[in-house]
Design a protein around this motif. Structure first.
Motif, short mmCIF file in Angstrom:
data_model
loop_
_atom_site.label_atom_id
_atom_site.label_comp_id
_atom_site.label_asym_id
_atom_site.label_seq_id
_atom_site.Cartn_x
_atom_site.Cartn_y
_atom_site.Cartn_z
N SER A 128 -54.99 -0.03 -23.18
CA SER A 128 -55.99 -0.35 -22.13
C SER A 128 -56.46 -1.58 -22.04
O SER A 128 -56.84 -2.28 -20.93
CB SER A 128 -57.01 0.73 -22.15
OG SER A 128 -57.65 0.70 -23.46
N SER A 129 -56.31 -2.52 -23.35
CA SER A 129 -56.88 -3.77 -23.43
C SER A 129 -56.01 -4.69 -23.28
O SER A 129 -56.09 -5.95 -22.93
CB SER A 129 -57.68 -4.04 -24.84
OG SER A 129 -56.56 -3.93 -25.72
N ASP A 130 -54.56 -4.39 -23.13
CA ASP A 130 -53.72 -5.19 -22.73
C ASP A 130 -53.44 -5.83 -21.37
O ASP A 130 -53.73 -4.85 -20.39
CB ASP A 130 -52.25 -4.66 -22.96
CG ASP A 130 -52.03 -4.22 -24.25
OD1 ASP A 130 -52.54 -4.88 -25.25
OD2 ASP A 130 -51.12 -3.25 -24.55
N VAL A 131 -53.38 -7.10 -20.99
CA VAL A 131 -53.51 -7.56 -19.53
C VAL A 131 -51.92 -7.82 -19.21
O VAL A 131 -51.06 -8.33 -19.85
CB VAL A 131 -54.36 -8.73 -19.53
CG1 VAL A 131 -55.92 -8.12 -19.72
CG2 VAL A 131 -54.15 -9.76 -20.53
N ILE A 132 -51.79 -7.92 -17.85
CA ILE A 132 -50.31 -7.76 -17.58
C ILE A 132 -50.21 -8.52 -16.22
O ILE A 132 -51.12 -8.54 -15.31
CB ILE A 132 -49.71 -6.25 -16.93
CG1 ILE A 132 -49.83 -5.57 -18.40
CG2 ILE A 132 -48.43 -6.55 -16.78
CD1 ILE A 132 -49.66 -4.02 -17.89
N ALA A 133 -49.08 -9.84 -16.27
CA ALA A 133 -49.19 -10.25 -14.97
C ALA A 133 -47.42 -10.23 -14.51
O ALA A 133 -46.76 -9.93 -15.28
CB ALA A 133 -49.19 -11.83 -15.31
N VAL A 134 -47.43 -10.40 -13.22
CA VAL A 134 -45.99 -10.18 -12.88
C VAL A 134 -45.51 -11.61 -11.89
O VAL A 134 -46.53 -12.27 -11.31
CB VAL A 134 -45.97 -9.01 -11.77
CG1 VAL A 134 -44.61 -8.80 -11.14
CG2 VAL A 134 -46.44 -7.83 -12.39
N ALA A 135 -44.38 -12.16 -12.29
CA ALA A 135 -43.95 -13.14 -11.50
C ALA A 135 -42.54 -12.95 -11.28
O ALA A 135 -41.85 -11.99 -12.27
CB ALA A 135 -44.12 -14.36 -12.43
N SER A 136 -41.87 -13.84 -10.58
CA SER A 136 -40.38 -13.81 -10.28
C SER A 136 -39.78 -15.13 -10.35
O SER A 136 -40.65 -16.07 -10.34
CB SER A 136 -40.18 -13.24 -8.95
OG SER A 136 -40.66 -14.06 -7.97
N TYR A 137 -38.53 -15.34 -10.80
CA TYR A 137 -38.03 -16.61 -10.68
C TYR A 137 -36.84 -16.85 -9.74
O TYR A 137 -36.07 -15.76 -9.81
CB TYR A 137 -37.45 -17.03 -12.22
CG TYR A 137 -36.70 -18.29 -12.31
CD1 TYR A 137 -37.27 -19.64 -12.23
CD2 TYR A 137 -35.28 -18.00 -12.21
CE1 TYR A 137 -36.53 -20.80 -11.97
CE2 TYR A 137 -34.60 -19.29 -12.46
CZ TYR A 137 -35.05 -20.64 -12.13
OH TYR A 137 -34.52 -21.91 -12.25
N ARG A 153 -54.34 -1.61 -13.65
CA ARG A 153 -52.92 -1.12 -13.52
C ARG A 153 -52.29 -0.70 -12.25
O ARG A 153 -51.22 -0.87 -11.78
CB ARG A 153 -52.45 0.13 -14.32
CG ARG A 153 -53.08 0.10 -15.95
CD ARG A 153 -52.06 -1.00 -16.46
NE ARG A 153 -52.19 -1.04 -17.77
CZ ARG A 153 -53.00 -1.83 -18.74
NH1 ARG A 153 -53.50 -2.86 -18.08
NH2 ARG A 153 -52.91 -1.72 -20.04
N ARG A 154 -53.25 -0.31 -11.48
CA ARG A 154 -53.07 -0.27 -9.82
C ARG A 154 -52.26 -1.49 -9.34
O ARG A 154 -51.34 -1.42 -8.46
CB ARG A 154 -54.00 0.15 -8.97
CG ARG A 154 -54.11 0.49 -7.62
CD ARG A 154 -55.14 0.56 -6.93
NE ARG A 154 -55.98 -0.45 -6.88
CZ ARG A 154 -57.14 -0.59 -6.19
NH1 ARG A 154 -57.45 0.41 -5.48
NH2 ARG A 154 -57.82 -1.69 -6.23
N GLN A 155 -53.10 -2.61 -9.51
CA GLN A 155 -52.48 -4.00 -8.94
C GLN A 155 -51.21 -4.42 -9.47
O GLN A 155 -50.31 -4.75 -8.64
CB GLN A 155 -53.42 -5.01 -9.24
CG GLN A 155 -54.95 -4.74 -8.69
CD GLN A 155 -55.30 -4.58 -7.46
OE1 GLN A 155 -54.35 -5.08 -6.70
NE2 GLN A 155 -56.21 -4.13 -6.93
N VAL A 156 -50.86 -4.09 -10.78
CA VAL A 156 -49.53 -3.95 -11.43
C VAL A 156 -48.46 -3.34 -10.62
O VAL A 156 -47.40 -3.88 -10.49
CB VAL A 156 -49.63 -3.88 -12.86
CG1 VAL A 156 -48.13 -4.09 -13.41
CG2 VAL A 156 -50.63 -4.82 -13.70
N ASP A 157 -48.75 -2.16 -10.46
CA ASP A 157 -47.87 -1.22 -9.76
C ASP A 157 -47.60 -1.72 -8.13
O ASP A 157 -46.47 -1.70 -8.01
CB ASP A 157 -48.50 0.01 -9.64
CG ASP A 157 -47.45 1.24 -9.05
OD1 ASP A 157 -46.47 1.49 -9.67
OD2 ASP A 157 -47.45 1.63 -7.86
N THR A 158 -48.40 -2.27 -7.54
CA THR A 158 -48.22 -3.04 -6.33
C THR A 158 -47.50 -4.01 -6.44
O THR A 158 -46.53 -4.38 -5.71
CB THR A 158 -49.69 -3.19 -5.58
OG1 THR A 158 -50.39 -1.86 -5.40
CG2 THR A 158 -49.54 -3.59 -4.13
#
Length: 713
Positions: A128-137, A153-158
């Motif tokens: 739960s302390s891990d943070v996630i980012a999403v990117a594309s190339y 996590r809801r934002q990551v899913d979106t």
């Protein structure tokens, strides 16, 4: 240098790390006096398991050849149940940062769709302390940041749903929020043709393989052709973009992993052809002296391309950023497998091994495959030291961490170095964005710019949302410090509400263009007061408020706790005491309500007359001050109030005199007008705790910070 990351132009003057005086343990932050460098360290035994029980005395830190005294030490064990319960308290330097990077140029659209599902399974296994980012190339645009590092996590899913489709510009300039709950009765608005809506309970419609293909076609993707010159240009573009990405990631605290989801580029560019018939043909031509029939790059690979790749990998190593490569061609099934691009697995293996990561292939459960990585990084020792005479020039400084005698068999994982802070003007928009976002995610107060925050949950609406006004006071002299009294000052304001699970249900951001020629006298005399609001469901929240000078980067970050009571309980509720201020003291600014949303009624009223509350009231010793109390669910009849004054650390130091002069009931909401005279106190900061008891014996309590002003001669 090209580092696109899809950042709107409006950010070019915002989100900088300023020169500030050090306060608390700010971690790796730019200061005029002290910079504290934090070094996250993992220690593994012979069995590959984390070594526990070490202390600061077990470590030595070297910058170059120079031993550095350890000035700070903390241990974070993510496998201890108590750590999971206080995930938000894990320091930024001990957090694991996962960047899910989807390669659109070197992957088939069907593979991207399957990769999104594999990524979903991965995030389910993270702490739960891990943070996630999403990117594309994409080679035509470079990296595009879909979502910044977040615990939501809801934002990551979106964000995963929107990978590979054109979603336009986000509403949140820090890219921490892609969707949120309904606000002010506004209807759900679709952000793009591929999205179903943005209200709570609805999801973005995931882009299909056809959508991704259409997006690639829109970007004029010619990089996936079989032409080797085109492939070479594509790899050169990738290595340059990824090298720039690595430099930016080097300024992010904590352990960093780029989960690179791709089918890989053609490894023949580096290794030469693997077609044995062609190899034999060129060998025969060479032996017969027909060198004109030997294509050296086809035979041995491109030296320039190989050097470009190695320089890119070196930047990732310097940034302490590990690439975990996922061969998403291996996620295909049946006849699809034969369609994958040639030689991609070897190039992915090189990127992973070159940074200390792994290659994952033919795996439908990425989470299980990475379990070993998560387990061996579950225990982090955070060492801090203070370099001397550090120049703010962005230079790289090598580090070495060793265990003292008797523990030499253990393996140590640590950042190999750090980058000195750069002047604000030299930071690109993505660096400023990423820094602001990670500071807000840390939840740690920082910055020298003085900020006071007042937030109060007014009655919950029929939709179940509480209207929460947020009043922010910003120290004017600090805000304009070092600036010429002319020109326009961009003052950036960011307010994010984090719930107990790390989700962000609502936020307010706004950039104010302040004409210093007109407003400098008011700012210098007092400061800026901003009024905005949040819509929140009942629960407990952490409000994180950042104000930043977009010209020189001076900033302040403050954290306030907020509880929105559940109206079903019908217990008496007392909001913080509101101390009205005379108009004209502050430069006032109010949030801009987006088109289509209703402007809520102004909440701070007494007898139908509005007033401006102080975020942190300044009271004169021995002088009564007007006060307004707002209560809910109070029984009719007389009420009793009791006041207690506490020191900043919670010790009771007196009572003061709190008198209620009038009561104005109205539809379950009671407004009480009164006065408060503080007890004999030394100048400084205090807390006023008020308890209100109604005629039926029900009571509510609230606490309000205030300041006793220094005596003037």
């Amino acid at each position: 240098m090209r580092l696109a990351f899809g950042i709107p132009i409006l950010l070019t003057a915002a989100l900088a790390v300023p020169p500030v005086h050090a306060q608390k343990n700010q971690g790796f932050s730019e200061t005029t006096e002290v910079v504290a460098v934090e070094v996250p360290v993992q220690v593994l035994g012979k069995d590959g398991e984390p070594v526990r029980g070490l202390t600061a005395d077990d470590f030595q830190v070297f910058e170059g050849r120079r031993a550095m005294p350890i000035t700070g030490f903390e241990v974070v064990d993510l496998q201890v149940p108590a750590t999971a319960a206080r995930a938000a308290a894990v320091p930024a330097a001990a957090r694991r940062h996962f960047l899910l990077l989807f390669d659109l140029s070197f992957s088939e659209p069907r593979s991207i769709v399957k990769a999104r599902e594999a990524a979903r399974k991965l995030i389910l296994g993270l702490h739960s302390s891990d943070v996630i980012a999403v990117a594309s190339y994409h080679a035509a645009t470079g990296p595009t940041l879909v979502l910044g590092f977040t615990s939501d996590r809801r934002q990551v899913d979106t964000a995963l749903d929107s990978v590979g489709v054109d979603n336009g510009n986000p509403n949140d300039p820090l890219r921490l929020v892609m969707r949120r709950g309904p606000r002010r009765g506004a209807p759900a608005q679709a952000s793009s043709p591929n999205m179903a809506g943005t209200v709570e309970g609805q999801s973005y419609a995931a882009g299909s393989a056809d959508d991704i293909q259409a997006y690639n076609d829109k970007l004029n993707d010619s990089m996936g052709s079989s032409d080797m010159e085109g492939q070479k240009r594509a790899v050169t573009a990738l290595t340059r973009s990824f090298a720039d990405l690595a430099k930016v990631m080097g300024n992010v605290q904590g352990r960093k992993y780029v989960v690179y989801l791709s089918e890989g580029y053609d490894s023949r560019l580096l290794q030469g052809t693997t077609d044995q018939a062609k190899v034999d043909e060129m060998a025969a031509a060479s032996q017969s002296g027909e060198m004109w029939n030997v294509d050296s790059e086809e035979r041995y690979g491109s030296t320039k391309t190989a050097n470009d790749v190695e320089r890119m990998l070196e930047e990732f190593r310097r940034a302490d950023c590990v690439i975990q490569a996922v061969d998403i061609g291996g996620l295909q099934a049946g006849a699809e497998v034969g369609k994958r691009r040639a030689g991609g697995k070897d190039s992915l293996l090189q990127m992973a091994k070159g940074t200390g990561g792994e290659l994952y292939e033919n795996l439908n459960d990425l989470s299980s495959a990475m379990d070993k990585v998560l387990r061996k990084t579950s225990v982090t020792y955070v060492l801090a030291f203070q370099p001397e005479k550090l120049k703010f020039d962005g230079s790289y400084h090598k580090l070495r961490v060793e265990l003292k005698s008797g523990k030499g068999n253990a393996r140590i994982l640590h950042r190999p170095g750090y980058y000195a802070p750069k002047p604000f003007a030299e930071r690109n928009p993505f660096e400023r964005l990423l820094d602001a976002g990670t500071r807000l995610m840390s939840g740690e107060e920082a910055g020298a710019l003085g900020i006071s925050v007042l937030a109060a949950p007014f009655r919950v609406s029929s939709e179940g949302l509480a209207y929460v006004p947020v009043v922010i006071e910003v120290d004017g002299p600090g805000l304009i410090s070092g600036l010429s009294p002319t020109g326009t000052l961009p003052a950036e304001i960011y307010v994010y509400a984090f719930d107990a699970a790390g989700a962000i249900p609502d936020f307010v951001t706004q950039t104010l263009g302040l004409d210093l020629a007109k407003v400098e006298p008011v700012l210098r005399q007092s400061g800026l007061k901003f009024f905005g609001h949040l819509d929140l469901f009942p629960g407990t929240y952490s409000l994180r408020v950042m104000v930043r000078n977009g010209t020189n980067g001076n900033y302040g970050l403050r954290v306030a706790s907020l509880t929105v009571p559940d109206p079903v309980e019908q217990e008496p509720v007392l909001l913080p005491a509101f101390f009205p201020e005379a108009p004209g003291k502050w430069l006032m600014a109010r949030e801009v309500v987006p088109a289509g949303e209703k402007t809520p009624p102004y909440p701070f009223m007494v007898k139908d007359q509005p007033f401006i509350p102080a975020s942190k009231p300044v009271l004169a010793l021995g002088q009564p001050a007007a006060v307004s109390l707002v209560g809910y669910n109070l029984a009719p009849g007389n009420v009793q109030v009791r006041s207690e004054v506490l020191s900043a650390d919670g010790r009771e130091v007196g009572a003061g005199e709190l008198q209620v002069l009038e009561r104005e009931p109205g539809g379950g909401t009671d407004r009480l007008k009164g006065t408060f005279r503080p007890p004999a106190l030394e100048p400084g900061e205090y807390l006023l705790r008020v308890t209100l008891t109604d005629a039926d014996g029900g009571s509510g309590t609230s606490t309000t910070p205030f300041v006793i002003a220094k005596k003037t001669s």
